[in-house]
Write an enzyme that holds these catalytic residues in place. Structure first.
Site, short mmCIF file in Angstrom:
data_model
loop_
_atom_site.label_atom_id
_atom_site.label_comp_id
_atom_site.label_asym_id
_atom_site.label_seq_id
_atom_site.Cartn_x
_atom_site.Cartn_y
_atom_site.Cartn_z
N HIS A 1 15.04 89.21 23.75
CA HIS A 1 13.74 89.33 24.74
C HIS A 1 12.48 89.38 24.14
O HIS A 1 11.68 88.90 24.48
CB HIS A 1 13.97 90.57 25.43
CG HIS A 1 15.25 90.58 26.32
ND1 HIS A 1 16.19 89.82 26.68
CD2 HIS A 1 16.06 91.75 26.65
CE1 HIS A 1 17.24 90.20 27.41
NE2 HIS A 1 17.23 91.22 27.37
N LYS B 66 11.89 85.71 33.90
CA LYS B 66 10.97 86.78 34.54
C LYS B 66 9.59 86.03 34.67
O LYS B 66 9.01 85.22 33.70
CB LYS B 66 10.67 87.79 33.84
CG LYS B 66 11.69 88.85 33.66
CD LYS B 66 11.71 89.93 32.64
CE LYS B 66 12.91 90.92 32.97
NZ LYS B 66 12.71 92.09 33.44
C1 BG6 Z 1 19.30 94.11 28.50
C2 BG6 Z 1 19.61 94.88 27.58
O1 BG6 Z 1 19.40 92.72 28.04
O2 BG6 Z 1 17.83 93.99 29.00
C3 BG6 Z 1 19.19 96.41 28.19
O3 BG6 Z 1 20.87 94.98 27.36
C4 BG6 Z 1 17.54 96.45 28.48
O4 BG6 Z 1 19.38 97.48 27.10
C5 BG6 Z 1 17.61 95.47 29.42
O5 BG6 Z 1 17.59 97.78 29.22
C6 BG6 Z 1 16.01 95.39 29.79
O6 BG6 Z 1 15.69 94.45 30.94
P1 BG6 Z 1 14.79 94.60 31.94
O7 BG6 Z 1 14.83 93.28 32.81
O8 BG6 Z 1 15.50 95.80 32.85
O9 BG6 Z 1 13.66 94.90 31.22
#
Ligand code: BG6
Length: 471
Positions: A230, A172
């Site tokens: 994340h 990102k």
């Molecule tokens: C994913 C998770 O890896 O990331 C999800 O499994 C989550 O639960 C998502 O909603 C969030 O990603 P983004 O790109 O939508 O912020």
């Protein structure tokens, strides 16, 4: 050394949810950008044929960004399909045949980690692994032991530089920009340490539930789903020292150094929650104790950060969808100029939905004899970046052999080491109402001094906004 470009993409889990929501749209985009011209072999056990896979891909594109006739036409021409069980050698014989002359395929595992071992064994046995790359989805493992075991399995057939562990947050642009923002602003780096920062909090909030992914989520939970990967990627970008070089290994070395300085999180510094209604979701066990929310406190025992508490909060069904960091700076000393109620500076870094940086200051009173007031200078950029770009980037980079945006073995194992005690401990899971900031127990246990900062759904208009073109 020049890396060979992958000459086929084998895509396990082709009928699954991730494929539908993210991968087909990314593949169409890659075709559009001229980055995908090689066969794409979908593999799944669904009793389907190629036409059914194409139908699913078309439907996915219609629902996620729309069909681009030219690119979709080309993508259809590249698609192949193999149906079969991942434990059955016949499935992999069929994959080998579908690969034709391809010498450097990329195998992409968009499947539950519990199946990785089987697939790797079969890839080796069928001759599909030679000259190949492995692209694996998160969560990579279930805990420290299983991550080590997965690494052992992968390394039995592939070198580390042929393994690409996806964390789409790394791709990102706001997450990447944090690093260049920090190291290209000298005022930022001068303040960015234990001498000036009092505490840091990171909130990853989502205002929706598990969206039909009950069975995946119930085997995973918030800590494994987003915190270990994340949120930690965001945090390591936020706190690492400047890498000595700009290559992928130097950057990844610095990030691993951060994780090594974080002791395992004690359960006393954790609150888990579950939104009311979760147990009624399809695929969720009726007595599930899986957390849809976690708030925790950790420390980084490094020269730069020792003594600064880091607070992390992530969850589903919270009031907004936003990812924000808030660092509070130490209060000024008492002088005749300091108001009785000291105003605390902060740096607020918003990564999603918009990109923004806010710096709070104490401003002169507007009336004679009045109090100083806190204001926030904000630089923000709308609209939010295209979500899909992350998968276009990771798949494209992996097929080109560029490892920068992927998690290295030591990083993944260190990240599991930090969360492992929390995963093993049977701590209570407190209920919370959907649309709230988690269970009330958070405030009693894991609360930053000055309180949690609640990100807004959008940057409000009534702040002192200084809009810059580039932040
Ligand atoms: C994913 C998770 O890896 O990331 C999800 O499994 C989550 O639960 C998502 O909603 C969030 O990603 P983004 O790109 O939508 O912020």
């Amino acid at each position: 050394m020049e890396q060979p470009h992958s000459d086929a993409l084998v895509f396990f889990g082709a009928t699954g949810d991730l494929a539908y929501k993210q991968i087909f749209p990314a593949l169409q985009q890659m075709v559009k950008q001229g980055k995908l011209t090689v066969p794409v072999i979908g593999v799944a056990k669904a009793g389907w044929n190629l036409d059914q896979l194409k139908g699913r891909a078309k439907d996915s594109l219609e629902k996620h960004g729309g069909i681009d006739d030219d690119s979709w036409g080309k993508l259809q021409g590249l698609l192949r399909y193999v149906d079969g069980d991942y434990a059955d050698p016949a499935t992999f014989k069929a994959v080998r045949e579908a690969l034709g002359d391809a010498k450097n395929p990329a195998h992409y595992l968009a499947i539950p980690p519990s199946l990785f071992g089987k697939v790797v064994e079969q890839l080796v046995a069928s001759g599909c692994s030679s000259g190949a790359r492995m692209i694996v989805e998160k969560p990579f493992g279930h805990d420290l032991d299983s991550a080590r075991e997965l690494n052992r399995i992968l390394h039995s057939a592939f070198d580390e530089n042929a393994i690409f562990r996806i964390d789409h947050y790394l791709a990102k642009s706001p997450v990447q920009n944090m690093v260049s923002f920090r190291f290209s602003n000298s005022i930022m780096e001068a303040l960015w340490n234990r001498d000036h920062v009092e505490s840091v909090q990171i909130t990853m909030a989502e205002n929706f539930g598990v969206q039909g992914r009950g069975s995946f989520y119930d085997a995973t939970g918030a800590i494994r789903d987003v915190v270990q990967n994340h949120v930690f990627q965001v945090m390591t970008n936020l706190v690492m020292d400047a890498p000595s070089r700009n290559d992928s290994e130097s950057i990844r070395d610095e990030k691993v150094r951060v994780l090594k300085a974080i002791p395992p999180i004690e359960t006393a510094n954790l609150v888990r929650g579950q939104f009311r209604g979760y147990l009624d979701e399809k695929g969720v066990a009726p007595d599930s104790k899986v957390e849809t929310f976690a708030a925790l406190k950790l420390r980084i025992d490094s020269w730069r950060w020792e003594g600064v508490p880091f607070y992390v909060r992530a969850g589903k069904d919270l009031p907004v969808t936003a990812l924000e960091i808030l660092a509070r700076f130490r209060k000024p000393p008492v002088t005749s100029f300091t108001p009785t109620q000291k105003i605390q500076n902060h740096l607020r870094y918003r990564l999603s939905p918009e990109i923004g940086v806010g710096i709070s200051l104490s401003a002169a009173p507007t009336q004679k004899g009045g109090d100083r007031t806190p204001i926030e200078l904000v630089a923000s950029r709308h609209p939010k970046p295209e979500e899909m770009e992350a998968y276009v980037r990771v798949l494209g980079d992996a097929m080109a052999g560029d490892a920068t945006l992927f998690a290295r073995q030591d990083y993944v194992e260190e990240a599991w080491r930090i969360v492992d005690p929390m995963l093993k401990a049977d701590t209570p899971v407190y209920p919370y109402e959907p649309g709230t900031w988690g269970p009330k127990e958070v405030d009693a246990t894991v609360k930053p001094e000055g309180g949690w900062h609640a990100p807004q759904a959008e940057e409000p208009d009534d702040m002192h906004v200084l809009s810059l073109d580039d932040c």
